[in-house]
Design a protein around this motif. Structure first.
Motif, PDB file in Angstrom:
ATOM      1  N   UNK A 120      25.645  33.246  33.882  1.00  7.14           N
ATOM      2  CA  UNK A 120      27.032  33.715  33.866  1.00  7.14           C
ATOM      3  C   UNK A 120      27.703  33.369  32.537  1.00  7.14           C
ATOM      4  N   UNK A 121      27.443  32.174  32.042  1.00  8.27           N
ATOM      5  CA  UNK A 121      28.025  31.741  30.767  1.00  8.27           C
ATOM      6  C   UNK A 121      27.527  32.627  29.632  1.00  8.27           C
ATOM      7  N   UNK A 122      26.245  32.953  29.647  1.00 11.07           N
ATOM      8  CA  UNK A 122      25.685  33.816  28.599  1.00 11.07           C
ATOM      9  C   UNK A 122      26.284  35.218  28.647  1.00 11.07           C
ATOM     10  N   UNK A 123      26.565  35.709  29.861  1.00  9.96           N
ATOM     11  CA  UNK A 123      27.141  37.048  30.012  1.00  9.96           C
ATOM     12  C   UNK A 123      28.537  37.143  29.410  1.00  9.96           C
ATOM     13  N   UNK A 124      29.314  36.071  29.517  1.00 10.29           N
ATOM     14  CA  UNK A 124      30.695  36.116  29.037  1.00 10.29           C
ATOM     15  C   UNK A 124      30.858  35.466  27.667  1.00 10.29           C
ATOM     16  N   UNK A 132      38.200  32.914  30.145  1.00 17.44           N
ATOM     17  CA  UNK A 132      37.002  33.319  30.885  1.00 17.44           C
ATOM     18  C   UNK A 132      35.787  32.550  30.364  1.00 17.44           C
ATOM     19  N   UNK A 133      35.691  32.435  29.049  1.00 20.74           N
ATOM     20  CA  UNK A 133      34.578  31.705  28.432  1.00 20.74           C
ATOM     21  C   UNK A 133      34.657  30.217  28.795  1.00 20.74           C
ATOM     22  N   UNK A 134      35.851  29.656  28.749  1.00 20.04           N
ATOM     23  CA  UNK A 134      36.033  28.234  29.079  1.00 20.04           C
ATOM     24  C   UNK A 134      35.699  27.967  30.548  1.00 20.04           C
ATOM     25  N   UNK A 135      36.110  28.882  31.429  1.00 20.97           N
ATOM     26  CA  UNK A 135      35.799  28.731  32.854  1.00 20.97           C
ATOM     27  C   UNK A 135      34.295  28.791  33.099  1.00 20.97           C
ATOM     28  N   UNK A 136      33.629  29.716  32.440  1.00 21.05           N
ATOM     29  CA  UNK A 136      32.172  29.832  32.595  1.00 21.05           C
ATOM     30  C   UNK A 136      31.469  28.585  32.062  1.00 21.05           C
ATOM     31  N   UNK A 137      31.958  28.043  30.957  1.00 22.03           N
ATOM     32  CA  UNK A 137      31.376  26.823  30.392  1.00 22.03           C
ATOM     33  C   UNK A 137      31.599  25.639  31.333  1.00 22.03           C
ATOM     34  N   UNK A 138      32.804  25.534  31.874  1.00 22.82           N
ATOM     35  CA  UNK A 138      33.115  24.449  32.818  1.00 22.82           C
ATOM     36  C   UNK A 138      32.233  24.548  34.062  1.00 22.82           C
TER      37      UNK A 138
END
Length: 194
Positions: A120-124, A132-138
């Motif tokens: 998911x993190x790679x997708x965003x 959105x990127x910060x949420x995926x990283x978290x």
């Protein structure tokens, strides 16, 4: 008659002195018991701290989820091999295998969740919205932490069940996973000191 009275008085005073000595020793005995209890509590606390430190050192430092998955599988295999020992009842062996497999399954689920969060993190990664990127990283970091925590539970079982040779075998499994010069948290020896 005087001799009898003196002998009686001496006997009574001797018994009185003996009782007095016993009563004087009671506080000392209580102090000794309290000190002993404190020492046992500290020992139990230190043993638990050693277990947690050992487990955390072995569970952390994996760059990829597949590395942690391989480590978890290897630890499970080592534990299963240690279940069938002479003198252990069939019921106890079955219970241990069930516990190991349950902990392994929970760790696998956590590693799978970490893998999915990485995807998911790679997708965003190139998304225009930083939130959105910060949420995926978290979410990825949290999933990784949960996977390491579940690995710690399995390692805790290994620590409590194993012996010194088990400690070294588990540490060797982690060392074998080192690749491309990545440390994998092995800067300190993960085997508890004797």
């Amino acid at each position: 008659m005087v001799v009898g009275a003196i002998a009686g008085w001496a006997l009574v005073s001797q018994v009185g002195r003996e009782q007095e000595r016993q009563l004087q020793d009671v506080p000392l005995l209580k102090l000794f018991i309290l000190y002993h209890a404190v020492l046992l509590e500290r020992l139990a606390e230190q043993l638990k701290n050693d277990e947690v430190t050992w487990c955390e050192r072995l569970a952390e430092g994996y760059c990829e989820s597949f590395e942690l998955q391989h480590f978890i599988d290897s630890v499970r295999d080592l534990l299963i091999l240690r279940v069938d020992v002479p003198g252990r009842s069939a019921r106890r062996r079955a219970d241990l295998k069930e516990d190991i497999n349950e902990l392994h399954k929970e760790a696998q689920v956590a590693v799978t969740a970490w893998t999915l969060r990485e995807r998911d993190r790679e997708k965003v990664a190139g998304h225009y919205d930083r939130q959105v990127v910060a949420d995926a990283e978290r979410d990825c970091v949290n999933a990784r932490g949960q996977a390491e925590r579940r690995c710690c539970f399995l390692l805790g079982h290994a620590y409590r069940m194993g012996n010194r040779s088990m400690d070294h075998k588990v540490a060797c499994v982690k060392r074998r996973l080192a690749h491309d010069g990545v440390d994998h948290g092995m800067a300190k020896d993960p085997v508890p000191n004797s």
